[in-house]
Design an enzyme around this catalytic site. Structure first.
Site, short mmCIF file in Angstrom:
data_model
loop_
_atom_site.label_atom_id
_atom_site.label_comp_id
_atom_site.label_asym_id
_atom_site.label_seq_id
_atom_site.Cartn_x
_atom_site.Cartn_y
_atom_site.Cartn_z
N ASN A 120 40.68 39.15 43.68
CA ASN A 120 42.13 39.20 43.66
C ASN A 120 42.76 39.44 45.04
O ASN A 120 43.92 39.13 45.25
CB ASN A 120 42.61 40.26 42.67
CG ASN A 120 41.88 41.58 42.83
OD1 ASN A 120 40.65 41.62 42.81
ND2 ASN A 120 42.62 42.64 43.01
N CYS B 31 47.96 52.53 54.53
CA CYS B 31 49.29 53.12 54.40
C CYS B 31 49.99 52.56 53.17
O CYS B 31 50.72 53.27 52.49
CB CYS B 31 50.12 52.82 55.64
SG CYS B 31 49.34 53.36 57.16
C1 LIG Z 1 40.64 40.69 39.19
C2 LIG Z 1 41.40 41.65 38.35
N1 LIG Z 1 40.77 42.36 37.40
C3 LIG Z 1 41.41 43.23 36.61
C4 LIG Z 1 42.77 43.45 36.73
C5 LIG Z 1 43.41 44.48 35.83
O1 LIG Z 1 44.36 43.97 34.98
P1 LIG Z 1 45.18 44.94 34.03
O2 LIG Z 1 45.76 46.00 34.93
O3 LIG Z 1 46.25 44.11 33.42
O4 LIG Z 1 44.26 45.54 33.04
C6 LIG Z 1 43.47 42.74 37.72
C7 LIG Z 1 44.91 42.94 37.94
O5 LIG Z 1 45.38 43.97 38.37
C8 LIG Z 1 42.77 41.82 38.54
O6 LIG Z 1 43.40 41.14 39.51
S1 FES Z 2 50.53 56.24 55.94
FE1 FES Z 2 49.74 55.58 57.70
S2 FES Z 2 50.80 56.95 59.03
FE2 FES Z 2 52.02 56.67 57.45
#
Ligand SMILES: Cc1ncc(COP(=O)(O)O)c(C=O)c1O
Ligand code: FES
Lengths: 401, 135
Positions: free
Chosen positions: A159, A343
């Site tokens: 992802n 961050c």
């Molecule tokens: C590859 C992958 N697996 C699992 C999930 C989890 O999906 P959900 O939070 O809808 O259960 C996501 C999305 O967040 C994903 O991109």
């Molecule tokens: S979270 Fe990276 S300094 Fe702000």
């Protein structure tokens, strides 16, 4: 201009999908377990959805378990399978502890589930490394197999960087290995894939790919959040992880979320129609975006595999800027994207995916992901290309040399 | 994840104050955040003036500039820090706390509090760098 390029995070519900769902909130509100008219009406809708979904994957309707999303599906697949082995295992006999092979770039749903099973002492887990493109080698998966291996879990598309894993190759050798395993007394190996990011663009014929279990979540392809499914090929027994009523053939208790399930089925049907053209269209736009960014901004690297990548994901590291700051400036221009920077993560760890690919933490700091969707237009892409370079210049000017 | 920032933070992110360098500064400091990887650099120009009440000479922050590679909170805290410190005596400037910085920003998300610690630390280090150079 408002430009939404975070479709890998979530998508809006399709108007057609919503239209299919609406009756189940009011007129057709029945409980599918009830014998009366309203109940049977809901049951018919549920059964129809199951058939439609099964058709999408070319499996039998009984091989589909509806869940609340990929996270639940992954939990049920991994925990359910391991618990089956746990039940038949002699306690304290370490050699018999079942073994899982997975990768270090899985979604947290898989990684945390595996860690949980390790902590319980119910499974040992191998987390395979990936190369700098985020690709796990099928040979490495094969080499990691041990006599006690029972589950291989490799995501279809990552992802964060979009890399497509060699699912068919893995599926093929799992099939082959399984032919010879009974003779040696070793358990059969099951192959699970988290196909969440692959559903709308790639081949999902599970028999052809050799997949035994598949997880997905609806909201990545225009169904609502909070609905998903686990596909389980017949002959695989899972211990259910949610106890209660006998719904879904005793594999997942709780009154079925009829409206959302109907929506999920409709969304899959919509995605199946014209899948290849849409993949091609999105890929062309993505390539335009990636090429434009690489050309217009120095110190940018495309993360993930250059060819083996899902069409909708363009991800980069940009030297000398921090991702969350880029996101805020993009937001000012109406553009929504995401970042794996520490961050931006809130938990202050840079993306585990980028780190596993060998990206240095300083570079992961400047990571940026655009994910396209069915509404993305060429105008939107050109708009991003017109504002991003200036944002990077501005932020680099702020940074110490 | 994009966090909810106050208007002050967003304004400073868009238009940071005192951003840049001072050539041949009197004091300078670079601090890095081990947690998330941010880097902040501060430049100081120190001036001398006579106190109105007793005519005693005192040192003060005549000019201050920053450069930051970091998140919106890191940029905003660096910017507000320079505004707080400018014109203050070194004795007073050394007492600037991260709480003072956060208050001036009308608050920061909890996970971003460490960014303000970084800014306060940078100023102390830059002043000590100046004082060390003097000796
Ligand atoms: C590859 C992958 N697996 C699992 C999930 C989890 O999906 P959900 O939070 O809808 O259960 C996501 C999305 O967040 C994903 O991109
Ligand atoms: S979270 Fe990276 S300094 Fe702000």
């Amino acid at each position: 201009m408002k430009v939404y390029l975070d479709n890998a995070a979530t998508t809006p519900v399709d108007p057609e999908v919503l239209a299919v769902m609406m009756p189940f909130f009011k007129e057709k509100f029945g409980n599918p377990s009830s014998v009366h008219y309203q109940g049977q009406e809901a049951k018919i809708a549920l059964d129809r959805a199951r058939v439609e979904v099964a058709d999408f994957f070319r499996v039998e309707p009984e091989e589909i378990i509806f869940t609340s999303g990929a996270t639940e599906s992954v939990n049920l697949a991994h925990k359910g399978l391991i618990e089956t082995f746990q039940k038949s295992r002699v306690p304290a006999c370490q050699a018999e502890k079942p073994h899982i092979v997975t990768t270090s770039i899985e979604h947290k749903a898989v990684l945390e589930t595996c860690r949980h099973l390790e902590k319980l002492g119910w499974a040992e887990v191998t987390y395979l490394p990936v190369d700098r493109f985020g690709l796990v080698r099928a040979e490495a998966v094969e080499r990691a197999i041990k006599p006690n291996t029972v589950l291989i879990s490799v995501m279809y598309v990552n992802n964060e960087v979009g890399t497509i894993q060699p699912i068919k190759k893995i599926g093929d050798f799992v099939k082959k290995i399984n032919l010879s395993r009974p003779a040696s007394g070793a358990p059969r190996i099951f192959f699970h894939t988290d196909a969440t990011q692959a559903i709308q663009y790639l081949n999902c014929d599970v028999s052809e790919l050799g997949i035994d279990l598949l997880s997905l979540t609806g909201h990545k392809f225009y169904a609502p959040k909070g609905v998903g499914l686990l596909l389980v090929k017949s002959g695989i027994s899972l211990v259910r992880q949610q106890d209660g009523g006998g719904q879904d053939h005793g594999r997942r208790a709780g009154t079925e979320n009829v409206a959302f399930i109907a929506g999920l089925a409709e969304a899959l049907k919509q995605r199946a129609a014209g899948k290849e053209q849409e993949a091609k269209r999105v890929k062309e736009l993505r390539d335009r975006l990636a090429e434009g960014i690489l050309k217009k901004i120095s110190g940018v690297v495309l993360t993930g595999h250059p060819e083996k990548r899902a069409p909708h994901i363009a991800s980069f590291t940009i030297r000398g800027v921090e991702g969350e700051a880029v996101l805020m400036y993009l937001a000012d221009e109406g553009i929504a994207a995401s970042s794996g920077s520490a961050c931006a993560a809130g938990d202050l760890n840079p993306s585990h995916v980028l780190l596993a690919m060998g990206v240095k933490p300083e570079l992961a700091h400047g990571s940026l992901r655009f994910s396209l969707g069915k509404k993305t237009t060429i105008r939107e892409i050109d708009y991003v290309l017109s504002v991003l370079p200036e944002i990077v210049v501005k932020l680099r000017k702020m940074a110490p040399k | 994840m994009t966090l909810t920032y106050t208007k002050k933070v967003l304004d400073l992110l868009r238009n940071p104050k005192n951003m840049g360098q001072i050539i041949k500064p009197d004091g300078v400091a670079v601090v890095g955040n081990r947690v998330c990887g941010d880097v902040m650099k501060l430049y100081l120009r120190i001036g001398r003036r006579r106190r109105a009440i007793d005519g005693k000479e005192e040192e003060y922050v005549k000019n201050i500039k920053f450069q930051t590679l970091g998140c919106p909170a890191a940029i905003a805290t660096s910017s507000i820090l320079t505004e707080i410190a400018k014109g203050k005596t070194l004795t007073r400037a050394l007492k600037i706390s991260n709480r003072e910085i956060v208050e001036e920003l009308d608050g920061l998300p909890r996970t971003k509090l460490h960014c303000s610690v970084l800014a306060a630390e940078a100023l102390k280090k830059a002043i000590r760098n100046y004082q060390g150079n003097e000796k």
